[in-house]
Design an enzyme around this catalytic site. Structure first.
Site, short mmCIF file in Angstrom:
data_model
loop_
_atom_site.label_atom_id
_atom_site.label_comp_id
_atom_site.label_asym_id
_atom_site.label_seq_id
_atom_site.Cartn_x
_atom_site.Cartn_y
_atom_site.Cartn_z
N ASN A 9 9.72 62.73 -1.23
CA ASN A 9 9.00 63.24 -0.08
C ASN A 9 9.47 64.68 0.15
OD1 ASN A 9 7.93 63.83 2.43
ND2 ASN A 9 9.18 62.33 3.55
N LYS A 11 8.42 66.79 2.24
CA LYS A 11 8.33 67.20 3.66
C LYS A 11 7.72 68.60 3.78
CE LYS A 11 12.10 64.08 4.68
NZ LYS A 11 13.22 63.72 5.53
N HIS A 96 6.26 57.60 8.63
CA HIS A 96 7.60 58.19 8.42
C HIS A 96 8.25 58.44 9.78
CE1 HIS A 96 10.79 60.96 7.40
NE2 HIS A 96 10.74 60.44 6.19
N GLU A 98 9.87 60.79 10.96
CA GLU A 98 9.65 62.12 11.53
C GLU A 98 8.27 62.20 12.19
OE1 GLU A 98 10.74 64.25 7.99
OE2 GLU A 98 12.81 63.61 8.29
N GLU A 169 13.88 52.93 6.02
CA GLU A 169 14.64 54.16 6.18
C GLU A 169 15.34 54.15 7.53
OE1 GLU A 169 12.96 57.50 3.58
OE2 GLU A 169 11.66 57.40 5.31
N GLY A 175 18.60 62.55 6.14
CA GLY A 175 19.02 63.95 6.19
C GLY A 175 20.40 64.15 6.80
N SER A 215 19.25 59.78 2.76
CA SER A 215 20.37 60.42 2.05
C SER A 215 20.63 59.80 0.66
CB SER A 215 21.64 60.40 2.90
OG SER A 215 21.43 61.13 4.10
N GLY A 236 14.27 62.37 0.23
CA GLY A 236 13.85 63.62 0.85
C GLY A 236 14.55 64.80 0.18
P1 PGA Z 1 16.62 62.36 2.98
O1 PGA Z 1 15.18 61.95 3.55
O2 PGA Z 1 16.69 61.83 1.57
O3 PGA Z 1 16.67 63.85 3.05
O4 PGA Z 1 17.63 61.69 3.87
C1 PGA Z 1 14.61 60.71 3.28
C2 PGA Z 1 13.27 60.60 3.92
O5 PGA Z 1 13.09 61.09 5.04
O6 PGA Z 1 12.33 60.02 3.35
#
Ligand code: PGA
Length: 251
Positions: A9, A11, A96, A98, A169, A175, A215, A236
């Site tokens: 992803n 983003k 997601h 976010e 997630e 993140g 992560s 991500g």
């Molecule tokens: P990240 O994000 O790997 O940067 O933690 C994962 C995601 O939001 O799908």
């Protein structure tokens, strides 16, 4: 029986040149990697067309990061399933964290998007996960169950069987550099599998891929993917670098 799915992803990152370069280099590393895993990439909307062109003829799945719950009309800023299909997208993320936290996607909106995406025949990666305070209060499982039951209400077993993946997630792991242990993740994935079994039956629940996200990096992907109910990862930050995403793909 479930082929691992390694999803990136992107983003709201990259520009047209770097998105194209990343797609090109992943296409090359996929060409030399074995065929026993699937790869999915979710670039930002404006770069979907450029990435689609690069990925044409490969097995890499092109996904959107979100989709409109409406077909067409006065919905400024939204992108419909028909537009995604038109661009060569065969998949989309939905729900997601976010989108839920920043853009106001409620469980009900997530439901409408899931239904719209599945009805359009898009491979739908439904994202669920608890925030840190919910985990601390011991509510992680009930939150995830609620998200699943609202999002999947009315979805048919054949749609789930053919086109649905779930990404667990935990929001506190996204993140942040914190990852759920593979044992904790496995426990939640098992719960999700049981939920799918009670909703759609054992044959379907045995087919739906449940990805872990939060992560994920080359150093922890192998251990996560070794857990029985972890059928892939949604990445991500580490998906923005061809070398680290390729390392996760082959972990
Ligand atoms: P990240 O994000 O790997 O940067 O933690 C994962 C995601 O939001 O799908």
């Amino acid at each position: 029986m479930r082929r691992p799915l390694i999803a990136g992803n992107w983003k709201m990152n990259l520009d047209r040149a770097s998105a194209s370069a990343l797609a090109r280099s992943l296409k090359n590393s996929m060409a030399t990697a074995g065929a026993e895993r699937d790869m999915l990439l979710a670039p930002p909307y404006p770069y979907l067309a450029a990435v689609a062109e690069i990925l044409e003829g490969t097995r890499i799945i092109l996904a959107a990061q979100d989709v409109s719950p409406f077909d067409s009309g006065a919905y400024t800023g939204q992108v419909s399933t028909g537009m995604l299909l038109d661009l060569g997208c065969t998949a989309t993320l939905v729900g997601h964290s976010e989108r839920r936290a920043i853009s106001g996607d409620t469980d009900e909106i997530v439901h409408d998007k899931v239904v719209k995406a599945l009805d359009a025949g898009l491979h739908t990666v439904l994202c669920v996960g608890e925030v840190e305070s919910e985990r601390e209060r011991g509510e992680a499982e009930s939150v995830v169950r609620r998200q699943l039951s609202v999002a999947l209400d009315g979805v048919r077993a054949d749609q789930a069987s053919l086109k649905l993946s779930v990404a667990y997630e935990p929001v506190w792991a996204i993140g942040t550099g914190k990852t759920a242990t593979s044992a904790d993740a496995q426990e939640m994935h098992h719960e999700i599998r049981e939920f799918l079994e009670s909703s759609f039956g054992g044959d379907v629940s045995a087919r739906v891929r449940i990805l872990y996200g939060g992560s994920v990096k080359p150093s922890n992907a192998g251990e996560l993917l070794a857990a029985e109910d972890i059928d892939g990862v949604l990445v991500g930050g580490a998906s923005l670098d061809a070398e680290s995403f390729s390392a996760i793909y082959s972990a």
